[in-house]
Every structure is written in C-alpha cells, then in structure tokens.
Design a protein around this motif. Structure first.
Motif, PDB file in Angstrom:
ATOM      1  N   GLY A  18       0.788  -1.229   0.000  1.00 46.04           N
ATOM      2  CA  GLY A  18       0.000   0.000   0.000  1.00 46.04           C
ATOM      3  C   GLY A  18       0.820   1.279   0.000  1.00 46.04           C
ATOM      4  N   ASP A  19       2.127   1.186   0.241  1.00 45.13           N
ATOM      5  CA  ASP A  19       2.968   2.384   0.215  1.00 45.13           C
ATOM      6  C   ASP A  19       3.044   2.949  -1.205  1.00 45.13           C
ATOM      7  OD1 ASP A  19       3.520   2.272   2.910  1.00 45.13           O
ATOM      8  OD2 ASP A  19       5.500   1.352   2.668  1.00 45.13           O
ATOM      9  N   GLU A  20       2.946   4.258  -1.314  1.00 48.16           N
ATOM     10  CA  GLU A  20       3.108   4.926  -2.601  1.00 48.16           C
ATOM     11  C   GLU A  20       4.570   5.301  -2.782  1.00 48.16           C
ATOM     12  OE1 GLU A  20       0.342   8.181  -2.597  1.00 48.16           O
ATOM     13  OE2 GLU A  20      -1.391   6.868  -2.890  1.00 48.16           O
ATOM     14  N   VAL A  21       5.155   4.878  -3.897  1.00 47.95           N
ATOM     15  CA  VAL A  21       6.596   5.022  -4.095  1.00 47.95           C
ATOM     16  C   VAL A  21       6.898   5.613  -5.469  1.00 47.95           C
ATOM     17  CG1 VAL A  21       7.192   3.127  -2.540  1.00 47.95           C
ATOM     18  CG2 VAL A  21       6.778   2.652  -4.982  1.00 47.95           C
ATOM     19  N   MET A  22       8.129   6.070  -5.618  1.00 50.16           N
ATOM     20  CA  MET A  22       8.655   6.447  -6.933  1.00 50.16           C
ATOM     21  C   MET A  22      10.073   5.900  -7.013  1.00 50.16           C
ATOM     22  SD  MET A  22       9.612  10.483  -6.546  1.00 50.16           S
ATOM     23  CE  MET A  22      10.831  11.035  -5.342  1.00 50.16           C
ATOM     24  N   GLY A  23      10.575   5.748  -8.234  1.00 52.94           N
ATOM     25  CA  GLY A  23      11.906   5.176  -8.339  1.00 52.94           C
ATOM     26  C   GLY A  23      12.579   5.400  -9.666  1.00 52.94           C
ATOM     27  N   TYR A  24      13.898   5.285  -9.618  1.00 54.35           N
ATOM     28  CA  TYR A  24      14.749   5.245 -10.806  1.00 54.35           C
ATOM     29  C   TYR A  24      15.236   3.804 -10.894  1.00 54.35           C
ATOM     30  CZ  TYR A  24      18.980   6.099 -13.648  1.00 54.35           C
ATOM     31  OH  TYR A  24      19.962   6.044 -14.603  1.00 54.35           O
ATOM     32  N   VAL A  25      14.444   2.971 -11.572  1.00 55.43           N
ATOM     33  CA  VAL A  25      14.625   1.522 -11.515  1.00 55.43           C
ATOM     34  C   VAL A  25      15.558   1.083 -12.648  1.00 55.43           C
ATOM     35  CG1 VAL A  25      13.453  -0.703 -11.323  1.00 55.43           C
ATOM     36  CG2 VAL A  25      12.306   1.371 -10.541  1.00 55.43           C
ATOM     37  N   ARG A  26      16.833   1.391 -12.464  1.00 57.65           N
ATOM     38  CA  ARG A  26      17.841   1.003 -13.449  1.00 57.65           C
ATOM     39  C   ARG A  26      18.684  -0.132 -12.908  1.00 57.65           C
ATOM     40  NH1 ARG A  26      23.112   2.131 -13.958  1.00 57.65           N
ATOM     41  NH2 ARG A  26      23.180   4.043 -12.733  1.00 57.65           N
ATOM     42  N   GLU A  27      18.797  -1.179 -13.709  1.00 55.88           N
ATOM     43  CA  GLU A  27      19.692  -2.280 -13.385  1.00 55.88           C
ATOM     44  C   GLU A  27      20.913  -2.200 -14.304  1.00 55.88           C
ATOM     45  OE1 GLU A  27      17.370  -5.939 -11.883  1.00 55.88           O
ATOM     46  OE2 GLU A  27      16.151  -5.171 -13.547  1.00 55.88           O
ATOM     47  N   ASP A  28      21.795  -3.176 -14.232  1.00 49.06           N
ATOM     48  CA  ASP A  28      23.021  -3.148 -15.026  1.00 49.06           C
ATOM     49  C   ASP A  28      22.842  -3.803 -16.392  1.00 49.06           C
ATOM     50  OD1 ASP A  28      24.416  -1.827 -13.013  1.00 49.06           O
ATOM     51  OD2 ASP A  28      24.922  -3.704 -12.003  1.00 49.06           O
ATOM     52  N   PHE A  29      21.622  -4.127 -16.745  1.00 45.91           N
ATOM     53  CA  PHE A  29      21.299  -4.681 -18.056  1.00 45.91           C
ATOM     54  C   PHE A  29      19.903  -4.200 -18.423  1.00 45.91           C
ATOM     55  CE2 PHE A  29      19.877  -7.555 -14.800  1.00 45.91           C
ATOM     56  CZ  PHE A  29      18.640  -7.999 -15.221  1.00 45.91           C
ATOM     57  N   LEU A  30      19.546  -4.343 -19.690  1.00 42.37           N
ATOM     58  CA  LEU A  30      18.236  -3.922 -20.170  1.00 42.37           C
ATOM     59  C   LEU A  30      17.325  -5.130 -20.278  1.00 42.37           C
ATOM     60  CD1 LEU A  30      19.425  -1.615 -23.094  1.00 42.37           C
ATOM     61  CD2 LEU A  30      18.740  -0.896 -20.799  1.00 42.37           C
ATOM     62  N   SER A  31      16.217  -5.106 -19.565  1.00 45.12           N
ATOM     63  CA  SER A  31      15.226  -6.172 -19.704  1.00 45.12           C
ATOM     64  C   SER A  31      13.941  -5.836 -18.966  1.00 45.12           C
ATOM     65  CB  SER A  31      15.778  -7.512 -19.199  1.00 45.12           C
ATOM     66  OG  SER A  31      14.864  -8.548 -19.482  1.00 45.12           O
ATOM     67  N   ARG A  32      14.049  -5.525 -17.668  1.00 50.89           N
ATOM     68  CA  ARG A  32      12.862  -5.422 -16.814  1.00 50.89           C
ATOM     69  C   ARG A  32      12.566  -3.966 -16.487  1.00 50.89           C
ATOM     70  NH1 ARG A  32      14.990  -9.923 -12.546  1.00 50.89           N
ATOM     71  NH2 ARG A  32      16.488  -8.244 -12.201  1.00 50.89           N
ATOM     72  N   GLY A  33      11.940  -3.274 -17.437  1.00 50.55           N
ATOM     73  CA  GLY A  33      11.690  -1.855 -17.273  1.00 50.55           C
ATOM     74  C   GLY A  33      10.329  -1.544 -16.677  1.00 50.55           C
ATOM     75  N   THR A  34       9.964  -0.267 -16.755  1.00 53.31           N
ATOM     76  CA  THR A  34       8.802   0.233 -16.027  1.00 53.31           C
ATOM     77  C   THR A  34       7.582   0.507 -16.899  1.00 53.31           C
ATOM     78  OG1 THR A  34       9.643   2.511 -16.251  1.00 53.31           O
ATOM     79  CG2 THR A  34      10.276   1.282 -14.279  1.00 53.31           C
ATOM     80  N   PHE A  35       7.684   0.294 -18.219  1.00 54.43           N
ATOM     81  CA  PHE A  35       6.533   0.501 -19.087  1.00 54.43           C
ATOM     82  C   PHE A  35       5.675  -0.761 -19.067  1.00 54.43           C
ATOM     83  CE2 PHE A  35       7.970   4.106 -22.132  1.00 54.43           C
ATOM     84  CZ  PHE A  35       8.458   4.823 -21.041  1.00 54.43           C
ATOM     85  N   ALA A  36       5.072  -0.997 -17.920  1.00 55.89           N
ATOM     86  CA  ALA A  36       4.334  -2.235 -17.685  1.00 55.89           C
ATOM     87  C   ALA A  36       3.348  -2.019 -16.546  1.00 55.89           C
ATOM     88  CB  ALA A  36       5.301  -3.363 -17.334  1.00 55.89           C
ATOM     89  N   GLU A  37       2.437  -2.972 -16.381  1.00 51.57           N
ATOM     90  CA  GLU A  37       1.489  -2.859 -15.275  1.00 51.57           C
ATOM     91  C   GLU A  37       2.144  -3.105 -13.925  1.00 51.57           C
ATOM     92  OE1 GLU A  37      -2.876  -3.955 -17.009  1.00 51.57           O
ATOM     93  OE2 GLU A  37      -1.529  -5.669 -16.714  1.00 51.57           O
ATOM     94  N   TYR A  38       3.213  -3.898 -13.927  1.00 53.15           N
ATOM     95  CA  TYR A  38       3.935  -4.187 -12.684  1.00 53.15           C
ATOM     96  C   TYR A  38       5.433  -4.181 -12.954  1.00 53.15           C
ATOM     97  CZ  TYR A  38      -0.568  -5.852 -10.930  1.00 53.15           C
ATOM     98  OH  TYR A  38      -1.883  -5.926 -10.555  1.00 53.15           O
ATOM     99  N   VAL A  39       6.211  -3.824 -11.925  1.00 55.66           N
ATOM    100  CA  VAL A  39       7.662  -3.926 -12.002  1.00 55.66           C
ATOM    101  C   VAL A  39       8.180  -4.394 -10.646  1.00 55.66           C
ATOM    102  CG1 VAL A  39       8.051  -1.496 -11.356  1.00 55.66           C
ATOM    103  CG2 VAL A  39       9.799  -2.740 -12.635  1.00 55.66           C
ATOM    104  N   ALA A  40       9.161  -5.281 -10.677  1.00 54.94           N
ATOM    105  CA  ALA A  40       9.857  -5.688  -9.464  1.00 54.94           C
ATOM    106  C   ALA A  40      11.039  -4.746  -9.277  1.00 54.94           C
ATOM    107  CB  ALA A  40      10.320  -7.135  -9.566  1.00 54.94           C
ATOM    108  N   ALA A  41      10.960  -3.849  -8.311  1.00 53.01           N
ATOM    109  CA  ALA A  41      11.942  -2.786  -8.149  1.00 53.01           C
ATOM    110  C   ALA A  41      12.822  -3.053  -6.938  1.00 53.01           C
ATOM    111  CB  ALA A  41      11.241  -1.448  -7.978  1.00 53.01           C
ATOM    112  N   PRO A  42      14.143  -3.121  -7.111  1.00 52.95           N
ATOM    113  CA  PRO A  42      15.036  -3.227  -5.955  1.00 52.95           C
ATOM    114  C   PRO A  42      14.841  -2.036  -5.016  1.00 52.95           C
ATOM    115  CG  PRO A  42      16.226  -3.649  -8.001  1.00 52.95           C
ATOM    116  CD  PRO A  42      14.878  -3.105  -8.388  1.00 52.95           C
ATOM    117  N   VAL A  43      14.898  -2.271  -3.713  1.00 51.51           N
ATOM    118  CA  VAL A  43      14.656  -1.182  -2.766  1.00 51.51           C
ATOM    119  C   VAL A  43      15.702  -0.075  -2.896  1.00 51.51           C
ATOM    120  CG1 VAL A  43      13.384  -2.563  -1.095  1.00 51.51           C
ATOM    121  CG2 VAL A  43      15.876  -2.440  -0.948  1.00 51.51           C
ATOM    122  N   ARG A  44      16.887  -0.404  -3.423  1.00 55.50           N
ATOM    123  CA  ARG A  44      17.925   0.625  -3.598  1.00 55.50           C
ATOM    124  C   ARG A  44      17.544   1.645  -4.660  1.00 55.50           C
ATOM    125  NH1 ARG A  44      20.798  -0.178  -8.263  1.00 55.50           N
ATOM    126  NH2 ARG A  44      20.510  -2.198  -9.289  1.00 55.50           N
TER     127      ARG A  44
END
Length: 309
Positions: free
Chosen positions: A84-110
């Motif tokens: 339920g927490d409302e969050v924002m993020g810069y969800v960049r990993e070291d490779f391209l695959s799992r981005g944010t243009f989707a209904e859901y994203v698994a975002a590292p807490v960092r």
C-alpha cells in the motif's frame, strides 16, 4: 501483465503492446503496481542500440527506468516498504530487460523512495532520473555552494530546469542557457537567461559573469561545452552528462545512479515547494510509441509521461 516491449533494436516502430510474464520478486525488491512511468531520451537511445557497448540487452526488453506506483508485495527481506505504500523510483539495473513501461515492475529497494505527498503519480514519475541527475551533479561533481555562479545548459529542459531550482535553493546565482522559446521559462525559474547562439554565447555569459563561472553543468555537449570551458574562473568546475570530451577539458563526465537517500531528499524538496516538476503530455501505456516520439521531437515545456490505469 500488459507491458510494452521490444525484441530488437530500433525506433518506436519496434515497440509492441501485449502480455508479458508477471515479474518475480527477489528478496531485496518490491512488486510495484505501476501508475505512471516517464519517458527519457536514454530510453529510446538504449532501444536504438546506442548503449550496446555498455549494457547487455536481454530480449524482449521492457523499456523505462522512471516509475511511480503502489507497493503490492515486498520481498522477504524488505523492511523499508509495506503493501500500500506509494513510491517512486529510478529503476535502473546493469542490463536492459525489466523496465517500467508495464502494469507491474519488481523494483530493488535501492532504487525507490516514498512518493511526494503533494503531487500526483504523473509528476512523481517525472522526477527520478532528471531530479537525481541534477542533484547528484551539483552535489558530487560540481560541489556548488552559496555564492557560486553556476551556468546550467538547456535550463528549460528536464535535467536543466531541476538543476536551476536546486542550485537556487543552495544559494547559487544561476545563469540558464536555452533556446529562444525557453528563455521565459528559465527566467521564471529564477535564473538569468542567455540565448543559444554560437557567435554571441560567450559574450552574453561574460557580460553577466565577467570574473568567470564557478561551475558549469553541461547537458548538450559539442561546441557549447567547449565554449563553457573557456568561461570558467580559476578553480572553476565543469561537468557534463552528454559529452565525454569534458574529460579532455579537465572536467568530469557524470552518469546518474539510483540512490534512495537522494531520491527521498528530492521528494522532500517537492513537498516543501522548492522543486516543481512539469508534465507536458501524458499517454496511456498502449501508446508508449507515441510518447517516445513526442519526447524525441522535443520542444515540450515539461516531461512526457505514460500512465497505467
């Protein structure tokens, strides 16, 4: 889940809207229900293959690094966020695959911080990459402080407009370079505007800062980077996010990184009214290709944001 993805490098035409597997949530990540994701030039540059020498692409790639949304499920070791927490993020990993243009994203807490309370999901999604870039360059590369005279390039743009506001908050005098159409906005942000014109640019800046500049934040590179290097005062600092030639000019080439502490500071600055984020246009997720085209064409007074119902 519904998502945007591409299976080969290319322009907006390679983007496809359809079903993708739901993300798996690692122990140090949270599953976020995406409400908005903003478009940045780096998205379509990655998609075109310009960063292939730096980052692996695991096809199909879901583009997008900026996000705002609601935590659905925290990973098993996560204590920072709850459902339920409302969050924002810069969800960049070291490779391209799992981005944010989707209904859901698994975002590292960092990569996450709590969303500012005083703005909507669209504005929150527009903040992370440009805000972190401006904040980190000013604090880490340029070490600006009260009384410094700072030149910000493309001061009406995404990174530039945030840099103007943050530098002003730090007590700097800011000179903002922009095209003719952006000069009024630069002045409204509290900077002293100068117009892009190679023949007169250096003279315009010298007229405002005859003793030289303490710091320059370059966002465009090329001839204006070289001109700016010659406008520094003794001991002046130069940083670029756009052109590696800055190293030969004695400056620093800067690449933003996810940082939850910096992101939380930006959220506070928004809530305190110090920083304002402009959203120029929004597009639904299925029209992400149009959103990308709008960003690439430029000329907008604010960010382009993709929304997810």
């Amino acid at each position: 889940m519904k998502a945007i993805s591409y299976s080969r490098y290319g322009g907006p035409e390679v983007l496809e809207y359809g079903e993708r597997p739901d993300p798996k949530v690692g122990p140090d990540a949270v599953l976020v229900k995406v409400r908005a994701a903003s478009v940045n030039p780096v998205d379509w540059k990655c998609q075109a293959g310009y960063l292939d020498g730096m980052m692996d692409a695991v096809f199909p790639v879901v583009p997008g690094w900026d996000v705002s949304g609601v935590v659905v499920r925290p990973g098993v070791s996560v204590t920072e966020f709850a459902e339920g927490d409302e969050v924002m993020g810069y969800v960049r990993e070291d490779f391209l695959s799992r981005g944010t243009f989707a209904e859901y994203v698994a975002a590292p807490v960092r990569t996450l911080a709590r969303k500012p309370r005083t703005v909507g999901f669209e504005e929150a999604a527009a903040l992370p990459l440009v805000g972190l870039t401006a904040y980190q360059v000013l604090h880490q590369a340029l070490l600006v402080g009260r009384g410094d005279t700072v030149l910000v390039h493309a001061a009406a743009g995404g990174v530039g407009s945030l840099a103007v506001q943050i530098a002003r908050h730090l007590g700097c005098r800011v000179i903002g370079a922009a095209r003719e159409a952006g000069l009024e906005q630069v002045a409204a942000l509290g900077a002293e505007p100068v117009r892009y014109d190679e023949a007169t640019f250096a003279d315009q800046v010298r007229a405002l800062a005859p003793l030289g500049l303490d710091a320059v934040l370059d966002t465009i590179g090329g001839p204006y980077l070289r001109l700016s290097a010659g406008l520094l005062a003794p001991g002046g600092r130069l940083a670029s996010i756009a052109d590696g030639e800055v190293l030969a000019l004695g400056g620093r080439y800067f690449w933003v990184r996810p940082d939850p502490t910096d992101l939380a500071v930006l959220a506070d600055l928004v809530d305190e009214g110090v920083v304002t984020v402009r959203v120029a246009r929004t597009f639904p997720l299925e029209r992400a290709a149009d959103a990308q085209r709008a960003n690439a064409e430029g000329g907008l007074n604010g960010k382009v944001v993709v929304t997810v119902p």
